[in-house]
Design a protein around this motif. Structure first.
Motif, PDB file in Angstrom:
ATOM      1  N   ALA A  66      -0.451   2.626  -0.686  1.00  0.00           N
ATOM      2  CA  ALA A  66       0.779   2.408   0.076  1.00  0.00           C
ATOM      3  C   ALA A  66       1.671   1.382  -0.621  1.00  0.00           C
ATOM      4  O   ALA A  66       2.899   1.537  -0.663  1.00  0.00           O
ATOM      5  N   LEU A  67       1.078   0.340  -1.170  1.00  0.00           N
ATOM      6  CA  LEU A  67       1.855  -0.658  -1.904  1.00  0.00           C
ATOM      7  C   LEU A  67       2.532  -0.025  -3.124  1.00  0.00           C
ATOM      8  O   LEU A  67       3.708  -0.276  -3.396  1.00  0.00           O
ATOM      9  N   GLU A  68       1.769   0.788  -3.845  1.00  0.00           N
ATOM     10  CA  GLU A  68       2.351   1.469  -5.001  1.00  0.00           C
ATOM     11  C   GLU A  68       3.452   2.432  -4.567  1.00  0.00           C
ATOM     12  O   GLU A  68       4.489   2.558  -5.230  1.00  0.00           O
ATOM     13  N   GLY A  69       3.205   3.131  -3.448  1.00  0.00           N
ATOM     14  CA  GLY A  69       4.195   4.086  -2.954  1.00  0.00           C
ATOM     15  C   GLY A  69       5.488   3.416  -2.545  1.00  0.00           C
ATOM     16  O   GLY A  69       6.585   3.911  -2.853  1.00  0.00           O
ATOM     17  N   ILE A  70       5.392   2.278  -1.865  1.00  0.00           N
ATOM     18  CA  ILE A  70       6.590   1.529  -1.471  1.00  0.00           C
ATOM     19  C   ILE A  70       7.370   1.102  -2.706  1.00  0.00           C
ATOM     20  O   ILE A  70       8.608   1.162  -2.735  1.00  0.00           O
ATOM     21  N   ASN A  71       6.651   0.698  -3.724  1.00  0.00           N
ATOM     22  CA  ASN A  71       7.312   0.295  -4.976  1.00  0.00           C
ATOM     23  C   ASN A  71       8.100   1.461  -5.569  1.00  0.00           C
ATOM     24  O   ASN A  71       9.290   1.334  -5.912  1.00  0.00           O
ATOM     25  N   ASP A  80       6.470   6.612   5.941  1.00  0.00           N
ATOM     26  CA  ASP A  80       5.013   6.746   6.109  1.00  0.00           C
ATOM     27  C   ASP A  80       4.266   5.646   5.361  1.00  0.00           C
ATOM     28  O   ASP A  80       3.294   5.073   5.879  1.00  0.00           O
ATOM     29  N   TYR A  81       4.694   5.337   4.125  1.00  0.00           N
ATOM     30  CA  TYR A  81       4.046   4.241   3.389  1.00  0.00           C
ATOM     31  C   TYR A  81       4.209   2.911   4.142  1.00  0.00           C
ATOM     32  O   TYR A  81       3.270   2.108   4.237  1.00  0.00           O
ATOM     33  N   LYS A  82       5.401   2.682   4.674  1.00  0.00           N
ATOM     34  CA  LYS A  82       5.667   1.442   5.400  1.00  0.00           C
ATOM     35  C   LYS A  82       4.825   1.366   6.669  1.00  0.00           C
ATOM     36  O   LYS A  82       4.342   0.282   7.043  1.00  0.00           O
ATOM     37  N   THR A  83       4.621   2.497   7.329  1.00  0.00           N
ATOM     38  CA  THR A  83       3.791   2.524   8.533  1.00  0.00           C
ATOM     39  C   THR A  83       2.351   2.154   8.199  1.00  0.00           C
ATOM     40  O   THR A  83       1.697   1.406   8.935  1.00  0.00           O
TER      41      THR A  83
END
Length: 381
Positions: free
Chosen positions: A180-185, A166-169
């Motif tokens: 989203a950037l923080e979540g991907i990290n 979901d973050y990548k989407t």
């Protein structure tokens, strides 16, 4: 005292006090009226404005708004005041009213589901949050807010692969969304720890976001982007000031080397992913930025190449490859002959002066017969 049918009647003198029973009843009415006034006054003061519910009838029973718009506005007000359960109930009522009308309004229905999901998330009800976000996304696919809320709920439930997807989407729609950037990290670290180096192979498929969804997001009014842009500068500062641990530095090095191998095989898109992942662990390596800039150059993404070269030079002012690649990107961006000469001048000033400095220091790794290597197609160490 006269006798008859019904309750006994008490004869009273004109100026005598009312009996105790009547005094109690009158006092209760006055107390009730005062309580109702105090309740309305307290409710108004708590909301900071007129209460969204209307009062009707002799018993002063609350009457909720009737329209979908009023119910949503009342729910928004409750949410801002931290009354998440009440806000959730109002959004639910609005959904029932909207569905009872039978009119097709998927945008409004999706927003109501997404808003109610936010209430669930605040209350720690992650499963209902996921359910409402999914309903919102069925109505309006690739909406950023329900995607972010569902990702947060998945993360709270430790369903890291689903959260990563979901973050990548979201980042496919807008790559500047801070959360989203923080979540991907966070998800990258968690997945590498739990699934090992091959964690990418164990992910669910990431949906490809159509261009129409990106255009829809970009065409929305600016207030829809406020929440995303508000914390962007804070995130940038936090990321740049964060000191990576020894483990982070080692993982960043491994990922950079994997990116280098992909470049040698001509897989520049995959190499960008590796370099980007490496920078999530440690953004203090100049070569990683200049190597990713090389990939952007090959893919003709010249603005991104310029940005990466600039970041590389902030970390290492003697990174000749960054100077050279930035000059190449500027040259590609200029396009006209007059700017071509300016770009060539920039390349001469940037690259050759640095080459001379390094040549004097005994470093000739980037020179070939006194000149910069024209192809420069291999990444740095």
């Amino acid at each position: 005292m006269r006798r008859g049918r019904g309750a006994p009647q008490v004869a009273q003198a004109p100026n005598s006090a009312p009996p105790p029973t009547l005094r109690v009843l009158c006092g209760a009415e006055r107390l009730g009226a005062g309580f109702r006034r105090d309740a309305v006054r307290h409710h108004t003061r708590e909301e900071g404005r007129n209460p969204p519910t209307r009062w009707s009838g002799r018993g002063m029973a609350p009457k909720f708004p009737d329209s979908v718009e009023e119910l949503r506005a009342a729910g928004n007000e409750r949410f801002r005041n931290g009354q998440y359960a009440e806000a959730s109930a109002l959004y639910g009522r609005a959904l029932r009213v909207l569905q009872a009308q039978g009119s097709s309004n998927p945008e409004e229905e999706s927003v109501l589901y997404s808003n109610r999901a936010a209430c669930h998330l605040k209350d720690g009800n992650c499963r209902d949050c996921i359910k409402d976000c999914t309903s919102a996304l069925v109505l309006i696919p690739f909406s950023i807010k329900p995607l972010l809320r569902r990702a947060s709920a998945y993360e709270a439930l430790e369903k890291y692969p689903m959260a990563y997807v979901d973050y990548k989407t979201v980042l496919q729609i807008d790559d500047s969304v801070t959360s989203a950037l923080e979540g991907i990290n966070r998800m990258t670290r968690a997945l590498m720890d739990s699934l090992g180096p091959e964690w990418r192979l164990k992910l669910p498929s990431i949906p490809l976001v159509p261009v129409s969804a990106q255009k829809r997001w970009n065409s929305l009014p600016s207030e829809n982007h406020k929440e995303m842009a508000k914390s962007k500068s804070k995130e940038t500062t936090t990321t740049k000031n964060r000191v990576p641990s020894a483990g982070d530095v080692e993982r960043a090095r491994v990922l950079k080397e994997e990116g280098n191998e992909l470049v040698k095989k001509g897989s520049h898109k995959k190499a960008i992913e590796k370099y980007s992942e490496s920078l999530l662990y440690s953004n203090l390596e100049s070569a990683t930025y200049s190597n990713r800039a090389l990939c952007y150059l090959v893919l003709k993404q010249y603005k991104e190449a310029v940005k990466d070269c600039t970041e590389a030079l902030k970390l290492d002012g003697k990174n000749v490859k960054a100077f050279y690649r930035r000059a190449q990107a500027h040259k590609a961006l200029k396009g006209c002959r007059s700017q071509h000469g300016r770009s060539q001048g920039l390349m001469s000033r940037d690259v050759h002066s640095r080459l001379l400095d390094l040549h004097d220091a005994g470093d000739t790794s980037l020179t070939h017969h006194g000149q910069a290597c024209p192809q420069n197609t291999y990444p740095g160490k």
